[in-house]
Design an enzyme around this catalytic site. Structure first.
Site, short mmCIF file in Angstrom:
data_model
loop_
_atom_site.label_atom_id
_atom_site.label_comp_id
_atom_site.label_asym_id
_atom_site.label_seq_id
_atom_site.Cartn_x
_atom_site.Cartn_y
_atom_site.Cartn_z
N LEU A 127 0.79 -1.22 0.00
CA LEU A 127 0.00 0.00 0.00
C LEU A 127 0.83 1.29 0.00
O LEU A 127 0.27 2.38 0.09
CB LEU A 127 -1.02 0.02 1.15
CG LEU A 127 -1.90 -1.24 1.27
CD1 LEU A 127 -2.83 -1.11 2.46
CD2 LEU A 127 -2.67 -1.50 -0.01
N HIS A 134 2.90 4.17 -1.84
CA HIS A 134 2.93 4.75 -3.18
C HIS A 134 4.36 4.76 -3.71
O HIS A 134 5.29 5.04 -2.95
CB HIS A 134 2.42 6.20 -3.14
CG HIS A 134 0.98 6.31 -2.81
ND1 HIS A 134 0.50 6.30 -1.52
CD2 HIS A 134 -0.11 6.43 -3.61
CE1 HIS A 134 -0.81 6.41 -1.53
NE2 HIS A 134 -1.21 6.50 -2.79
N ASP A 151 24.86 -8.46 7.69
CA ASP A 151 25.26 -9.45 6.68
C ASP A 151 26.75 -9.36 6.37
O ASP A 151 27.43 -10.38 6.27
CB ASP A 151 24.45 -9.25 5.40
CG ASP A 151 24.86 -10.24 4.33
OD1 ASP A 151 24.78 -11.47 4.59
OD2 ASP A 151 25.29 -9.80 3.24
#
Length: 172
Positions: free
Chosen positions: A80, A82, A133
């Site tokens: 949802l 934009h 990571d």
């Protein structure tokens, strides 16, 4: 506007179905958001990162690029949201010996009809994940923490600052 309307979630219809908010009638304003996060690690891991001794390469440079890339793809990751034509994304990563670890701050800016809080938060989150990571071979016990919005400006609701909210004062 009634109090009920002010507190209703904007992405939900009355029947509970999710929908993307229609921002078509809103005016364009410059909107900025700043978000932060931290990666807590052993002092030895922090020193290895700062010396450039991580096996995967320059942890800070790669995390900065990852944060920028993530901000640009937020609408693909968060339902949802934009798609936005961001005008600026900046990622600052600073060592903090007191943690010990790295503090991340992400700024996102757009001239548009909707805010950029999610872009800044996504950038900060992904930069922190990338630090983890890149350095996990050195320290699997690292902790990602304090992902939060620090400030947003622009739009109908004006300026909001976390420091003001923590002290019970309003910014506008």
């Amino acid at each position: 506007m009634t109090k009920e309307r002010e507190t209703r979630l904007t992405h939900l219809r009355e029947d509970g179905r999710a929908e993307m908010v229609d921002v078509g009638a809103k005016g364009e304003t410059e909107r900025t958001a700043v978000a932060a996060g931290a990666v807590i690690m052993s002092p030895e891991t922090l020193q290895a990162i700062l010396k450039g001794d991580a096996k995967k390469g320059d942890v800070i440079a790669v995390a900065r690029i990852a944060g920028i890339m993530a901000a640009k793809r937020t609408h693909e990751l968060i339902p949802l949201c934009h798609p936005l034509a961001l005008t600026k994304i900046a990622i600052d990563i600073m060592p903090d010996e007191a943690l010990p670890g790295l503090r991340v701050e992400a700024l996102a800016r757009v001239t548009g009809k909707t805010g950029v809080e999610m872009e800044a938060l996504t950038a900060a989150s992904v930069a922190c994940l990338t630090i983890y990571d890149m350095a996990k071979a050195l320290d699997r016990a690292m902790v990602i923490s304090d992902i939060r919005l620090l400030e947003k400006t622009g739009g109908k609701s004006g300026t909001w600052r976390a420091e003001d909210a923590a002290h019970g004062t309003a910014s506008r």
